[in-house]
Motif scaffolding. Structure first.
Motif, PDB file in Angstrom:
ATOM      1  N   THR A 111      -0.638 -15.514   7.637  1.00  0.00           N
ATOM      2  CA  THR A 111       0.297 -15.238   6.546  1.00  0.00           C
ATOM      3  C   THR A 111      -0.415 -15.084   5.208  1.00  0.00           C
ATOM      4  OG1 THR A 111       1.989 -16.493   7.723  1.00  0.00           O
ATOM      5  CG2 THR A 111       2.400 -16.021   5.399  1.00  0.00           C
ATOM      6  N   LYS A 112      -1.320 -16.003   4.897  1.00  0.00           N
ATOM      7  CA  LYS A 112      -2.044 -15.898   3.627  1.00  0.00           C
ATOM      8  C   LYS A 112      -2.869 -14.617   3.580  1.00  0.00           C
ATOM      9  CE  LYS A 112      -2.649 -20.427   1.639  1.00  0.00           C
ATOM     10  NZ  LYS A 112      -3.636 -21.406   1.188  1.00  0.00           N
ATOM     11  N   GLY A 113      -3.477 -14.278   4.693  1.00  0.00           N
ATOM     12  CA  GLY A 113      -4.264 -13.057   4.767  1.00  0.00           C
ATOM     13  C   GLY A 113      -3.407 -11.823   4.562  1.00  0.00           C
ATOM     14  N   LEU A 114      -2.251 -11.796   5.208  1.00  0.00           N
ATOM     15  CA  LEU A 114      -1.322 -10.666   5.035  1.00  0.00           C
ATOM     16  C   LEU A 114      -0.850 -10.550   3.588  1.00  0.00           C
ATOM     17  CD1 LEU A 114       0.961 -10.958   8.193  1.00  0.00           C
ATOM     18  CD2 LEU A 114      -0.650  -9.114   7.677  1.00  0.00           C
ATOM     19  N   LEU A 115      -0.555 -11.687   2.988  1.00  0.00           N
ATOM     20  CA  LEU A 115      -0.100 -11.693   1.603  1.00  0.00           C
ATOM     21  C   LEU A 115      -1.194 -11.181   0.676  1.00  0.00           C
ATOM     22  CD1 LEU A 115       2.115 -12.360  -0.411  1.00  0.00           C
ATOM     23  CD2 LEU A 115       1.335 -14.750  -0.384  1.00  0.00           C
ATOM     24  N   SER A 116      -2.422 -11.626   0.891  1.00  0.00           N
ATOM     25  CA  SER A 116      -3.549 -11.157   0.069  1.00  0.00           C
ATOM     26  C   SER A 116      -3.800  -9.667   0.291  1.00  0.00           C
ATOM     27  CB  SER A 116      -4.817 -11.958   0.387  1.00  0.00           C
ATOM     28  OG  SER A 116      -4.689 -13.271  -0.082  1.00  0.00           O
ATOM     29  N   LEU A 117      -3.701  -9.230   1.543  1.00  0.00           N
ATOM     30  CA  LEU A 117      -3.886  -7.809   1.852  1.00  0.00           C
ATOM     31  C   LEU A 117      -2.813  -6.973   1.174  1.00  0.00           C
ATOM     32  CD1 LEU A 117      -5.447  -5.655   3.491  1.00  0.00           C
ATOM     33  CD2 LEU A 117      -3.836  -6.089   5.366  1.00  0.00           C
ATOM     34  N   TYR A 118      -1.582  -7.436   1.220  1.00  0.00           N
ATOM     35  CA  TYR A 118      -0.474  -6.719   0.587  1.00  0.00           C
ATOM     36  C   TYR A 118      -0.712  -6.585  -0.918  1.00  0.00           C
ATOM     37  CZ  TYR A 118       4.296  -5.493  -0.743  1.00  0.00           C
ATOM     38  OH  TYR A 118       5.394  -4.857  -1.262  1.00  0.00           O
ATOM     39  N   GLU A 119      -1.068  -7.684  -1.570  1.00  0.00           N
ATOM     40  CA  GLU A 119      -1.335  -7.646  -3.011  1.00  0.00           C
ATOM     41  C   GLU A 119      -2.529  -6.739  -3.321  1.00  0.00           C
ATOM     42  OE1 GLU A 119       0.365  -8.780  -5.481  1.00  0.00           O
ATOM     43  OE2 GLU A 119       1.626 -10.381  -4.720  1.00  0.00           O
ATOM     44  N   ALA A 120      -3.568  -6.806  -2.496  1.00  0.00           N
ATOM     45  CA  ALA A 120      -4.762  -5.985  -2.709  1.00  0.00           C
ATOM     46  C   ALA A 120      -4.455  -4.502  -2.558  1.00  0.00           C
ATOM     47  CB  ALA A 120      -5.856  -6.393  -1.725  1.00  0.00           C
ATOM     48  N   SER A 121      -3.523  -4.167  -1.683  1.00  0.00           N
ATOM     49  CA  SER A 121      -3.223  -2.756  -1.413  1.00  0.00           C
ATOM     50  C   SER A 121      -2.686  -2.036  -2.646  1.00  0.00           C
ATOM     51  CB  SER A 121      -2.228  -2.641  -0.257  1.00  0.00           C
ATOM     52  OG  SER A 121      -0.938  -3.094  -0.644  1.00  0.00           O
ATOM     53  N   TYR A 122      -2.156  -2.767  -3.593  1.00  0.00           N
ATOM     54  CA  TYR A 122      -1.632  -2.148  -4.816  1.00  0.00           C
ATOM     55  C   TYR A 122      -2.734  -1.728  -5.777  1.00  0.00           C
ATOM     56  CZ  TYR A 122       3.203  -2.802  -3.634  1.00  0.00           C
ATOM     57  OH  TYR A 122       4.426  -2.696  -3.024  1.00  0.00           O
ATOM     58  N   LEU A 123      -3.977  -2.076  -5.463  1.00  0.00           N
ATOM     59  CA  LEU A 123      -5.102  -1.660  -6.298  1.00  0.00           C
ATOM     60  C   LEU A 123      -5.886  -0.519  -5.653  1.00  0.00           C
ATOM     61  CD1 LEU A 123      -6.100  -5.189  -7.499  1.00  0.00           C
ATOM     62  CD2 LEU A 123      -5.276  -3.334  -8.931  1.00  0.00           C
ATOM     63  N   ALA A 124      -5.222   0.198  -4.764  1.00  0.00           N
ATOM     64  CA  ALA A 124      -5.853   1.341  -4.090  1.00  0.00           C
ATOM     65  C   ALA A 124      -6.062   2.485  -5.067  1.00  0.00           C
ATOM     66  CB  ALA A 124      -4.985   1.808  -2.931  1.00  0.00           C
ATOM     67  N   PHE A 125      -7.135   3.191  -4.849  1.00  0.00           N
ATOM     68  CA  PHE A 125      -7.382   4.421  -5.596  1.00  0.00           C
ATOM     69  C   PHE A 125      -6.648   5.552  -4.881  1.00  0.00           C
ATOM     70  CE2 PHE A 125     -11.681   2.384  -6.575  1.00  0.00           C
ATOM     71  CZ  PHE A 125     -11.255   1.876  -7.789  1.00  0.00           C
ATOM     72  N   PRO A 126      -6.309   6.615  -5.587  1.00  0.00           N
ATOM     73  CA  PRO A 126      -5.664   7.755  -4.928  1.00  0.00           C
ATOM     74  C   PRO A 126      -6.517   8.245  -3.754  1.00  0.00           C
ATOM     75  CG  PRO A 126      -5.598   8.016  -7.305  1.00  0.00           C
ATOM     76  CD  PRO A 126      -6.471   6.823  -7.035  1.00  0.00           C
ATOM     77  N   GLY A 127      -5.852   8.483  -2.645  1.00  0.00           N
ATOM     78  CA  GLY A 127      -6.547   9.000  -1.465  1.00  0.00           C
ATOM     79  C   GLY A 127      -7.089   7.933  -0.536  1.00  0.00           C
ATOM     80  N   GLU A 128      -6.949   6.667  -0.872  1.00  0.00           N
ATOM     81  CA  GLU A 128      -7.419   5.602   0.019  1.00  0.00           C
ATOM     82  C   GLU A 128      -6.326   5.297   1.051  1.00  0.00           C
ATOM     83  OE1 GLU A 128     -10.691   2.903  -2.253  1.00  0.00           O
ATOM     84  OE2 GLU A 128      -8.603   2.406  -2.679  1.00  0.00           O
ATOM     85  N   THR A 129      -6.301   6.112   2.065  1.00  0.00           N
ATOM     86  CA  THR A 129      -5.246   5.983   3.075  1.00  0.00           C
ATOM     87  C   THR A 129      -5.311   4.647   3.812  1.00  0.00           C
ATOM     88  OG1 THR A 129      -6.602   7.166   4.670  1.00  0.00           O
ATOM     89  CG2 THR A 129      -5.001   8.469   3.410  1.00  0.00           C
ATOM     90  N   ARG A 130      -6.505   4.090   3.952  1.00  0.00           N
ATOM     91  CA  ARG A 130      -6.647   2.792   4.617  1.00  0.00           C
ATOM     92  C   ARG A 130      -5.820   1.746   3.865  1.00  0.00           C
ATOM     93  NH1 ARG A 130      -7.469   2.157   9.013  1.00  0.00           N
ATOM     94  NH2 ARG A 130      -9.571   2.940   9.192  1.00  0.00           N
ATOM     95  N   MET A 131      -5.792   1.826   2.544  1.00  0.00           N
ATOM     96  CA  MET A 131      -5.041   0.852   1.750  1.00  0.00           C
ATOM     97  C   MET A 131      -3.536   1.115   1.845  1.00  0.00           C
ATOM     98  SD  MET A 131      -7.411  -1.112   1.003  1.00  0.00           S
ATOM     99  CE  MET A 131      -6.454  -2.314   0.110  1.00  0.00           C
ATOM    100  N   ASP A 132      -3.157   2.375   1.994  1.00  0.00           N
ATOM    101  CA  ASP A 132      -1.736   2.691   2.217  1.00  0.00           C
ATOM    102  C   ASP A 132      -1.284   2.102   3.558  1.00  0.00           C
ATOM    103  OD1 ASP A 132      -1.676   4.121  -0.178  1.00  0.00           O
ATOM    104  OD2 ASP A 132      -2.099   6.037   0.819  1.00  0.00           O
ATOM    105  N   GLU A 133      -2.139   2.234   4.563  1.00  0.00           N
ATOM    106  CA  GLU A 133      -1.844   1.658   5.878  1.00  0.00           C
ATOM    107  C   GLU A 133      -1.770   0.133   5.783  1.00  0.00           C
ATOM    108  OE1 GLU A 133      -5.056   3.057   8.279  1.00  0.00           O
ATOM    109  OE2 GLU A 133      -4.452   5.162   8.089  1.00  0.00           O
ATOM    110  N   ALA A 134      -2.666  -0.452   4.993  1.00  0.00           N
ATOM    111  CA  ALA A 134      -2.688  -1.909   4.816  1.00  0.00           C
ATOM    112  C   ALA A 134      -1.384  -2.390   4.188  1.00  0.00           C
ATOM    113  CB  ALA A 134      -3.877  -2.311   3.943  1.00  0.00           C
TER     114      ALA A 134
END
Length: 167
Positions: A111-134
């Motif tokens: 759960t903590k990992g998912l929450l951190s991943l979710y928050e981190a995904s909002y700092l994606a650069f345009p075109g970082e599809t891996r972060m959109d998937e995250a």
């Protein structure tokens, strides 16, 4: 004790606490705890009081970035580095990808990992599809945790889903 005496005592206590936090930040024996402390200080709006120490810690973390094994530590480091102007490659999340190209199913239990991943995904650069998937992966699994986790953590999850730190 007059007004001046109380003010002096409070000023000394504030300085003692600031020195204590500085010592925690510079304690190299607990890298994840240091990143979590930076996260808390910045969310509370007092990170500016420790800019020099935070920069020192982030310089060290940036040099070793990608060596952490856990999702929570990796995603938290990624987010803290990016939100403080450091380049952090999203390739660090490749170790969490299954052979079929999606995030590993076992991550659903972190759960903590998912929450951190979710928050981190909002700092994606345009075109970082891996972060959109995250973001999609984490959101889907965080929504399914309602009533199944510690109430305090559930509150953090609900808040993040409603209003992510970086929207």
């Amino acid at each position: 004790m007059g007004r001046r005496g109380k003010d002096g005592a409070y000023t000394r206590r504030v300085e003692e606490l600031k020195n204590y936090v500085r010592s925690l930040l510079l304690d190299s024996s607990a890298p994840l705890a240091r990143v979590e402390l930076i996260n808390h200080l910045q969310r509370l709006g007092v990170g500016y009081l420790f800019e020099e120490e935070i920069r020192t810690v982030l310089d060290t973390i940036w040099k070793d970035f990608g060596t952490e094994k856990g999702l929570n530590a990796m995603a938290l480091q990624f987010r803290i580095l990016r939100q403080n102007g450091y380049y952090a490659s999203n390739d660090v999340f490749n170790s969490f990808i299954a052979e079929m190209g999606s995030f590993k199913a076992c991550l659903c239990e972190d759960t903590k990992g998912l929450l951190s991943l979710y928050e981190a995904s909002y700092l994606a650069f345009p075109g970082e599809t891996r972060m959109d998937e995250a973001k999609a992966f984490a959101r889907r699994h965080l929504k399914n945790l309602k009533g199944k986790i510690d109430p305090r953590l559930e509150e953090q999850v609900a808040h993040a889903l409603e209003l992510p730190t970086h929207l």
